[in-house]
Design a protein around this motif. Structure first.
Motif, PDB file in Angstrom:
ATOM      1  N   ASN A  64      67.091  34.281  56.607  1.00 21.62           N
ATOM      2  CA  ASN A  64      66.552  34.733  57.890  1.00 21.62           C
ATOM      3  C   ASN A  64      65.832  36.083  57.810  1.00 21.62           C
ATOM      4  OD1 ASN A  64      67.456  32.470  59.263  1.00 21.62           O
ATOM      5  ND2 ASN A  64      69.444  33.387  59.669  1.00 21.62           N
ATOM      6  N   ASN A  65      66.004  36.791  56.712  1.00 25.57           N
ATOM      7  CA  ASN A  65      65.424  38.122  56.574  1.00 25.57           C
ATOM      8  C   ASN A  65      64.546  38.238  55.353  1.00 25.57           C
ATOM      9  OD1 ASN A  65      66.795  39.856  58.796  1.00 25.57           O
ATOM     10  ND2 ASN A  65      68.414  38.608  57.916  1.00 25.57           N
ATOM     11  N   ARG A 124      73.818  34.008  52.216  1.00 27.31           N
ATOM     12  CA  ARG A 124      72.694  33.080  52.041  1.00 27.31           C
ATOM     13  C   ARG A 124      71.880  32.954  53.332  1.00 27.31           C
ATOM     14  NH1 ARG A 124      72.000  29.504  48.223  1.00 27.31           N
ATOM     15  NH2 ARG A 124      74.202  29.547  47.644  1.00 27.31           N
ATOM     16  N   LYS A 125      72.584  32.774  54.457  1.00 26.76           N
ATOM     17  CA  LYS A 125      71.892  32.654  55.748  1.00 26.76           C
ATOM     18  C   LYS A 125      71.153  33.945  56.095  1.00 26.76           C
ATOM     19  CE  LYS A 125      74.656  29.062  57.909  1.00 26.76           C
ATOM     20  NZ  LYS A 125      75.519  28.708  59.048  1.00 26.76           N
TER      21      LYS A 125
END
Length: 50
Positions: free
Chosen positions: A45-46, A40-41
């Protein structure tokens, strides 16, 4: 009502699985919860549309 999760089967290199287990335990999460959190992170972030 809480959203149901989907089940998937993946194959990981042993050293990757070992490290994920260590990190999950240190974060007081189970293996699946930790992978979900990391993915998820990473996606957040991408998520830059090209």
């Amino acid at each position: 009502m809480k959203e149901l999760k989907e089940k998937y089967s993946i194959t990981l290199d042993p050293e990757i699985a070992k490290r994920i287990r260590e990190l999950a335990e240190a974060d007081d999460r189970n293996f699946s919860q930790y992978i979900n959190l990391v993915l998820r992170k990473w996606i957040e972030n991408n998520n830059n549309p090209d």
